[in-house]
Design a protein around this motif. Structure first.
Motif, PDB file in Angstrom:
ATOM      1  N   ARG A 192       0.829  -1.213   0.000  1.00 35.75           N
ATOM      2  CA  ARG A 192       0.000   0.000   0.000  1.00 35.75           C
ATOM      3  C   ARG A 192       0.862   1.262   0.000  1.00 35.75           C
ATOM      4  O   ARG A 192       0.605   2.212  -0.763  1.00 35.75           O
ATOM      5  CB  ARG A 192      -0.946  -0.006   1.193  1.00 35.75           C
ATOM      6  CG  ARG A 192      -1.921   1.186   1.214  1.00 35.75           C
ATOM      7  CD  ARG A 192      -2.865   1.105   2.396  1.00 35.75           C
ATOM      8  NE  ARG A 192      -3.697  -0.084   2.320  1.00 35.75           N
ATOM      9  CZ  ARG A 192      -4.816  -0.172   1.605  1.00 35.75           C
ATOM     10  NH1 ARG A 192      -5.222   0.884   0.902  1.00 35.75           N
ATOM     11  NH2 ARG A 192      -5.526  -1.271   1.604  1.00 35.75           N
ATOM     12  N   ALA A 193       1.884   1.271   0.850  1.00 43.68           N
ATOM     13  CA  ALA A 193       2.759   2.441   0.908  1.00 43.68           C
ATOM     14  C   ALA A 193       3.508   2.624  -0.404  1.00 43.68           C
ATOM     15  O   ALA A 193       3.656   3.753  -0.899  1.00 43.68           O
ATOM     16  CB  ALA A 193       3.734   2.300   2.069  1.00 43.68           C
TER      17      ALA A 193
ATOM     18  N   GLY B  63       1.272   4.177  -3.021  1.00 43.55           N
ATOM     19  CA  GLY B  63       1.102   5.609  -2.802  1.00 43.55           C
ATOM     20  C   GLY B  63       2.291   6.417  -3.263  1.00 43.55           C
ATOM     21  O   GLY B  63       2.145   7.488  -3.875  1.00 43.55           O
TER      22      GLY B  63
ATOM     23  N   SER C 211       2.591   6.353  -7.165  1.00 44.49           N
ATOM     24  CA  SER C 211       1.549   7.179  -7.796  1.00 44.49           C
ATOM     25  C   SER C 211       1.931   8.651  -7.809  1.00 44.49           C
ATOM     26  O   SER C 211       1.355   9.435  -8.568  1.00 44.49           O
ATOM     27  CB  SER C 211       0.213   6.979  -7.069  1.00 44.49           C
ATOM     28  OG  SER C 211      -0.258   5.651  -7.235  1.00 44.49           O
TER      29      SER C 211
ATOM     30  N   HIS D 276       9.050  10.362  -0.378  1.00 44.35           N
ATOM     31  CA  HIS D 276       7.932  11.305  -0.246  1.00 44.35           C
ATOM     32  C   HIS D 276       8.464  12.739  -0.262  1.00 44.35           C
ATOM     33  O   HIS D 276       9.497  13.039   0.359  1.00 44.35           O
ATOM     34  CB  HIS D 276       7.175  11.049   1.057  1.00 44.35           C
ATOM     35  CG  HIS D 276       5.863  11.764   1.128  1.00 44.35           C
ATOM     36  ND1 HIS D 276       5.771  13.095   1.461  1.00 44.35           N
ATOM     37  CD2 HIS D 276       4.600  11.327   0.874  1.00 44.35           C
ATOM     38  CE1 HIS D 276       4.500  13.462   1.423  1.00 44.35           C
ATOM     39  NE2 HIS D 276       3.770  12.411   1.065  1.00 44.35           N
TER      40      HIS D 276
ATOM     41  N   PRO E 219      -2.038   6.659 -11.513  1.00 44.93           N
ATOM     42  CA  PRO E 219      -1.884   6.007 -10.208  1.00 44.93           C
ATOM     43  C   PRO E 219      -1.935   4.494 -10.314  1.00 44.93           C
ATOM     44  O   PRO E 219      -2.465   3.931 -11.270  1.00 44.93           O
ATOM     45  CB  PRO E 219      -3.088   6.545  -9.412  1.00 44.93           C
ATOM     46  CG  PRO E 219      -4.101   6.912 -10.444  1.00 44.93           C
ATOM     47  CD  PRO E 219      -3.305   7.403 -11.623  1.00 44.93           C
TER      48      PRO E 219
ATOM     49  N   THR F  39      -2.469   0.801  -7.792  1.00 41.20           N
ATOM     50  CA  THR F  39      -3.017   0.316  -6.531  1.00 41.20           C
ATOM     51  C   THR F  39      -2.089  -0.733  -5.917  1.00 41.20           C
ATOM     52  O   THR F  39      -1.270  -1.354  -6.607  1.00 41.20           O
ATOM     53  CB  THR F  39      -4.401  -0.310  -6.726  1.00 41.20           C
ATOM     54  OG1 THR F  39      -4.274  -1.495  -7.523  1.00 41.20           O
ATOM     55  CG2 THR F  39      -5.343   0.671  -7.414  1.00 41.20           C
TER      56      THR F  39
END
Length: 327
Positions: free
Chosen positions: A15-16, A19, A22, A95, A28, A30
């Motif tokens: 999941r991370a 993200g 994307s 990030h 994006p 999943t």
């Protein structure tokens, strides 16, 4: 300096990773897509050719985790069996709020160390052409620009195709038929399509790899998430497949991507590619798709002319292929 640790990727990190990816990819992705892709690939099996160059496949991954347990960075070094001998593909993202604090440098060191252990000769990565900070980061680590891939987007809400419909009729009048893979299912037809893909790929500027064998091509082309048989438009001359356009739909944006467009060399110049593109646009409009996205090598003049001059795709920031020699 932030507190962070680097560790190997775990199943809990999909999941991370989705993200973070994307943030840098055009569309994006999943966690399920990433996990499905991972589960479709057998355990890594690297080896070396007679010249000692790295061959085979593998895909180790790492994450950077901050002091409160959040994944703030992700890196993957991977190669497929058909990649150039010696090459490793690299994707690294941190990030935006955490950049400049050392996590990217630490992830890059992990990738380099693994590349050294497996005796890779070069690293290859793709970066957005307008991401100056990332490009500078790569250049400081020895990456050089090798190729430029343009990106283009067509807003379907304002597209009108009436003036270009004669291109389809012109191709049909010369004996070309248009079908979809839904019209002609089965392995025999898929193998003809595989051969068309293989031949057409040889003329893509910058393409210098082996071509995947049938089962792997099928996995990563027509069995991809978002690709349906009715999204694969085929041009036929008799029973021979001579051209193809394949669309892939993103489940989050509902937009479609021109996953591949190709015409056999001896059939080019007859507006078959344009006709296939128009059929793909009609399919997208019928599905109420908001926009189409595509990429082209900067030296692929004929395809750029179709997309931008004839169909009205608009330029958006594309990608630079950056290469670092380890020899």
């Amino acid at each position: 300096m932030s507190n962070y640790t680097i560790r190997r990727f775990g199943r809990e990190d999909f999941r991370a990773a989705a993200g973070l990816l994307s943030l840098i990819w055009s569309e994006p992705v999943t966690a399920k897509q990433l996990q499905d892709d991972e589960e479709s690939i057998p355990p890594g099996q690297l080896h070396y050719d007679e010249e000692g160059r790295l061959m085979g496949w593998d895909r180790p991954k790492w994450v950077a985790v901050n002091g409160v347990g959040e994944v703030i960075g992700y890196a993957i070094a991977w190669r497929a069996p058909w990649n150039e001998p010696g090459s490793l593909n690299v994707t690294l993202v941190v990030h935006p709020d955490e950049r400049g604090r050392g996590a990217g440098r630490a992830l890059s060191r992990e990738v380099r160390e693994w590349a050294r252990l497996v005796k890779a000769s070069r690293l290859v990565c793709f970066m957005r052409e307008n991401d100056e900070a990332s490009l500078s980061f790569a250049e400081r680590r020895g990456y050089l620009l090798e190729r430029h891939t343009f990106e283009s987007v067509l807003d379907l809400s304002s597209f009108t195709d009436q003036a270009l419909l004669p291109s389809i009729r012109s191709a049909e009048s010369s004996g070309i038929m248009f079908v979809t893979l839904k019209d002609e299912p089965g392995e025999a037809q898929e193998r003809k399509l595989h051969e068309l893909y293989r031949i057409a790929h040889q003329d893509i500027p910058g393409y210098n790899e082996d071509f995947p064998w049938f089962e792997e091509w099928k996995k990563w082309s027509i069995n991809l998430a978002g690709v349906r048989p009715e999204y694969v438009h085929i041009a036929k001359d008799g029973d021979r497949y001579v051209g193809v356009v394949t669309l892939q739909q993103n489940e989050q944006t509902q937009a479609m991507y021109h996953q591949f467009t190709g015409v056999l060399p001896e059939y080019r110049g007859r507006r078959i590619g344009l006709a296939l593109k128009l059929l793909a646009i009609q399919t997208a409009r019928a599905a109420s798709v908001p926009y189409l996205r595509t990429h082209n090598d900067s030296l692929n003049g004929p395809m750029l002319r179709i997309n931008r001059d004839l169909l009205g795709f608009q330029a958006v920031p594309g990608n630079f292929k950056m290469v670092c020699s380890l020899e």
